[in-house]
Design an enzyme around this catalytic site. Structure first.
Site, short mmCIF file in Angstrom:
data_model
loop_
_atom_site.label_atom_id
_atom_site.label_comp_id
_atom_site.label_asym_id
_atom_site.label_seq_id
_atom_site.Cartn_x
_atom_site.Cartn_y
_atom_site.Cartn_z
N HIS A 26 26.15 6.74 3.88
CA HIS A 26 25.09 7.70 3.59
C HIS A 26 24.89 7.88 2.10
CE1 HIS A 26 25.48 9.48 7.82
NE2 HIS A 26 24.65 8.48 7.77
N GLU A 79 -7.09 -4.44 -3.78
CA GLU A 79 -6.02 -4.45 -2.78
C GLU A 79 -6.30 -5.47 -1.68
OE1 GLU A 79 -4.26 -0.29 -2.20
OE2 GLU A 79 -6.40 0.04 -1.95
N ASP A 103 -0.67 -3.27 -0.96
CA ASP A 103 -1.65 -3.70 0.04
C ASP A 103 -2.14 -5.12 -0.22
OD1 ASP A 103 -1.95 -1.73 2.03
OD2 ASP A 103 -2.80 -0.39 0.54
N CYS A 120 -0.56 -0.78 -9.93
CA CYS A 120 0.08 0.49 -9.55
C CYS A 120 0.87 0.36 -8.26
CB CYS A 120 -0.96 1.60 -9.45
SG CYS A 120 -2.24 1.27 -8.25
C1 PEP Z 1 -0.86 -0.31 -3.22
O1 PEP Z 1 -1.37 -0.65 -2.15
O2 PEP Z 1 -0.19 -1.09 -3.93
C2 PEP Z 1 -1.01 1.07 -3.69
C3 PEP Z 1 -0.62 1.42 -4.90
O3 PEP Z 1 -1.51 1.96 -2.83
P1 PEP Z 1 -0.70 2.62 -1.61
O4 PEP Z 1 0.71 2.14 -1.69
O5 PEP Z 1 -0.83 4.09 -1.78
O6 PEP Z 1 -1.43 2.10 -0.43
MG MG Z 2 -2.84 0.65 -1.23
#
Ligand code: PEP
Ligand code: MG
Length: 824
Positions: free
Chosen positions: A462, A684, A708, A755
């Site tokens: 854990h 994405e 994504d 991101c």
């Molecule tokens: C992603 O898809 O990389 C992203 C930053 O968006 P989320 O993870 O919120 O779908």
């Molecule tokens: Mg995303």
């Protein structure tokens, strides 16, 4: 466990022993989350009989706010219970029902229904009807013949087979398939599942006595490792359903990695063969930090083994014991309710230990038969269980700490001392402990705790799970570390397992993840001065503090949907403005990129997304929701614009899940109409990547959501553990997709951010910069490591590493090729 009040039960009996046994039996049905049950049995003098004052007191103990059902054995018990009602406040008496139900069956039925959160009337009805399976089985309406009077063959045997309402007992054999076997968490899951059935279920393995499936500890002590053949047996009205349910749970493997069920059934599973070497520290959660030590000790003093309780006081002592155990279970459940993710799961599994009916019965027996104090009884029983776990080795041994933690908490509740927990300090520290139990980490403030080092534990303990979830570097298996004096400075590396006591200045400078001793200061640049913006990903206003502390240059992704996941209806504009302003206010004068609601797929919002889509990841999510209801998007853009006007942050806005240039144009037009000057889109989808040049002509910037983009490029569900290798951000196909976008950005002079999670990997970040990415946004804790990695490399090396990684054939070779170039 439900946090709303449930119906409580009071058991009134002439005999304390009878009441305790009936309660123990009923508790087995509801092991994981028993309702409040109070016993009023015997006279104050310890004689056989009942006592109205005690019954009134027991009603008060059992009442949670949803009413109380009182079950009585016979004769004067009923009169005493009626008298007890007179002692109660008339309003309180309104919600108490004296029920004419069979004592044992009624109690069991009521306990099951009350545990499931049924109303007072439902619990009463269930208790009253509890005799019907037995009477139907033995012949409804027939006067019961005494065995001696029965005709040859007896009345039961004479009944035609199809008149038997009770089904035959059910049995099934199953092989344990999950790599960890039936350890604490699966055991708690099974116990929780069987509580829903009107059936008595046991599990057995070759060479051991069957264990009640309602007892998590009983199951765990079977030591059913992967490959073990387990027999599930049940009797009762829902025997077949219960067996089917338990079998399915075991076959599905509790969400863990599965091993080949066809393998040798009694071989130890891979996990037990991979036992850590004692004394060899093991890094289990990334990060290299320096800080002063705080040692956590579990200071519960061994209760006196010589103390004895007088016979007439033993019933009260057993009541106290039961109440303390249930109280600990409830507190842990309540703490679990406030958590999410794996921390919640592990805490619930630990709470199930405190509620374990077999454990209650065993501990109570020490008090009843030997006159031991309740705390001594708990010390013995849970100590024995922990020893059995340790002896079993592997994952079981790793969970022994949880048992000891429960032991100490119950003893603390019984003796009135402070329960064990993480010491509080005003300064950042490295937490050193023998091992950490889930409950210890509830109050752990990740802003104060720099790292965790434990003597016990392995990669699946854990401590490891929780440290990873909290984003803290952790090393386990560091034997002897608790002997360090408080304040000793340590360097801890959660990747390599390295621990250095009193590190030199030079060694300290190699740390990468310390808030108080930062070796790196932004703004981020490569060694030859090429600027890269490192922003933070923020999901709620509370995330901003850490982002500021870690030196993020603003916010590269503000996931606005996280502010409203619990809303059933669209949040009003004022509510939205308030939430957005909180984040903007933390970054005066800095960039904050707000993403409009990314509802759908793994993040449904009831007011915006349908829950009946056959394929939600490919459905109406993100910007696509505006096709159905553009007003929600327009309102949000308005709220963002208003919040931006009220603060000094440089607010930009972007849309998720864009697939076409036309969608981008539509979004830009709406955002500008709302008064937001800087507008971008996320890339994405592969389709957006393929038309990146054209997209960039209509937007001010793009941000690549690699989570994504990887899912859609690889056609692999991002939530699937089985397909995790396809979702590896080092997949050359994904890297080449990013290259397409980076090149388009360079051609059109458009800022290209990333991101997704890949931006947080210090080994991958230089490759992403080499692919043409101009900003990286990540969880705050990764900023220092990424900044440090970039500062050591010239841009040309990043470009070469990117080319080498893209040319590779698989993620492992991409990593190796990039690492070789970056090493120079
Ligand atoms: C992603 O898809 O990389 C992203 C930053 O968006 P989320 O993870 O919120 O779908
Ligand atoms: Mg995303």
């Amino acid at each position: 466990m439900s946090s709303s009040p449930r119906v409580g039960l009071v058991v009134v009996s002439h005999s304390p022993a009878l009441a305790a046994a009936a309660v123990a039996l009923a508790s087995e049905m509801v092991a994981s989350d028993p309702p409040s049950i109070a016993i009023a049995a015997g006279t104050p003098e310890g004689e056989t009989g009942t006592d109205a004052a005690r019954i009134a007191e027991a009603i008060g103990e059992a009442e949670e706010g949803a009413g109380v059902v009182v079950l009585m054995d016979l004769g004067s018990a009923v009169m005493s219970a009626e008298l007890a009602l007179e002692f109660l406040d008339p309003d309180a008496a309104q919600s108490v029902r004296l029920v004419a139900a069979p004592f044992v069956e009624g109690l069991m039925a009521a306990a099951v229904r009350a545990a499931g959160g049924a109303s007072l009337d439902e619990v009463v009805a269930e208790a009253r009807a509890a005799l019907s399976p037995k009477s139907q089985h033995l012949g409804a309406g027939e006067p019961e013949a005494a065995p001696d009077d029965a005709p040859a063959g007896g009345s039961t045997e004479a009944a035609p087979a199809d008149a038997l309402a009770g089904p035959p007992p059910a049995v099934a054999d199953v092989i344990v398939r999950n790599v960890g076997g039936l350890h604490a968490r699966p055991a708690a899951v099974i116990a929780g599942a069987v509580a829903a059935f009107d059936a008595a279920v046991t599990l057995s393995v070759p060479g051991k006595a069957p264990a009640s499936a309602a007892s998590p500890i009983g199951i765990a002590i079977l030591i059913a490792t992967a490959g073990t053949a387990v027999r599930i047996a049940a009797s009762g009205r829902q025997a077949a359903e219960a067996v089917k349910s338990v079998r399915a749970l075991i076959e599905e493997g509790f969400g863990e990695e599965l091993v080949d069920a066809g393998g040798a059934p009694h071989e130890p599973p891979p996990s037990t063969r991979e036992l850590r070497v004692v004394g060899q520290p093991l890094g289990v959660s990334s990060g290299r930090v320096v800080g002063p030590v705080v040692v956590m000790t579990h200071d519960v003093i061994e209760p006196d083994g010589g103390a004895r309780i007088a016979p007439e006081e033993r019933t009260a002592a057993r009541d106290r014991l039961r109440r303390a155990m249930l109280q600990v279970a409830r507190t842990m459940h309540a703490q679990a309710d406030r958590l999410g993710g794996q921390r919640r799961e592990v805490l619930e599994a630990t709470a199930a230990i405190a509620a374990d009916p077999a454990l209650h019965a065993a501990a109570e027996a020490h008090v009843r038969d030997e006159g031991l104090t309740p705390e001594r009884a708990v010390w013995i029983e849970l100590g024995r269980t922990a020893a059995q776990y340790r002896e079993a080795g592997g994952r079981f041994a790793e969970r022994a700490t949880d048992i000891i933690d429960v032991r100490d908490r119950i003893i603390a509740a019984l003796t009135g001392v402070e329960p064990p927990g993480v010491p509080e300090r005003e300064h950042p520290f490295i937490l050193v402990a023998d091992d950490l139990a889930p409950a210890d980490t509830v109050g752990l403030d990740p802003a104060r705790c720099l790292a965790i080092v434990t003597e016990q534990g392995g990669p699946t303990s854990h401590t490891a799970i929780l440290a990873r979830e909290l984003g803290l570097p952790a090393v386990v298996g560091a034997a002897g570390v608790t002997a360090l004096a408080e304040g000793t400075v340590l360097l801890v590396d959660g990747d390599t397992g390295e621990i250095i006591e009193q590190p030199t200045e030079e060694q300290r400078a190699t740390a990468t993840g310390v808030v108080t001793l930062p070796p790196w200061q932004g703004p981020a640049r490569t060694a030859d001065g090429h600027r890269v913006i490192l922003g933070a990903n923020v999901g709620a206003p509370r995330d901003t503090r850490r982002a500021v502390e870690r030196g993020a240059e603003g916010v590269g992704l503000f996931r606005t949907e996280f502010c409203f996941l619990d809303r059933q209806s669209e949040p009003g504009i004022d509510d939205q403005v308030a939430a957005y302003r909180e984040v903007f206010a933390a970054f005066p004068g800095q960039k904050v990129i707000v993403r409009t609601l990314d509802a759908g797929s793994d993040k449904p919002l009831p007011f915006l997304t349908a829950d009946d889509e056959p394929n939600p990841a490919l459905g109406v999510r993100g910007f696509r929701t505006a096709r159905r209801d553009g007003a929600v998007l327009d309102n949000q853009l308005l709220a963002i614009a208003r919040a931006a006007d009220a603060e000094s942050a440089e607010v930009q806005v972007m849309a998720p899940m864009i697939a076409t240039v036309q969608e981008a144009e539509d979004f830009v037009q709406r955002a500008r109409a709302a008064g937001i000057p800087s507008v971008g889109v996320m890339i994405e989808t592969p389709s957006a990547a393929m038309v990146a040049d054209e997209l960039m002509r209509v937007v001010d910037f793009v941000s690549i959501g690699t989570n994504d983009l990887s899912q859609y490029t690889m056609a692999a569900d991002r939530q699937s553990g089985e397909l995790a290798a396809l979702a590896d951000p080092w997949q050359p196909a994904l890297l080449r997709m990013i290259r397409l976008i980076g090149e388009a950005g360079e051609r059109t002079a458009t800022p290209v951010g990333i991101c997704g999670e890949s931006a947080a990997d210090p080994a991958l970040a230089p490759v992403l910069v080499g692919l043409g990415v101009t900003s990286l946004s990540m969880s705050a804790r990764a900023v220092t490591a990424v900044g440090t990695a970039l500062s050591a490399l010239p841009l040309s090396r990043c470009r070469d590493a990117a080319a080498a990684a893209c040319a590779a054939l698989d993620p492992a070779r991409a990593r190796a090729a990039a690492a070789a170039v970056l090493a120079g």
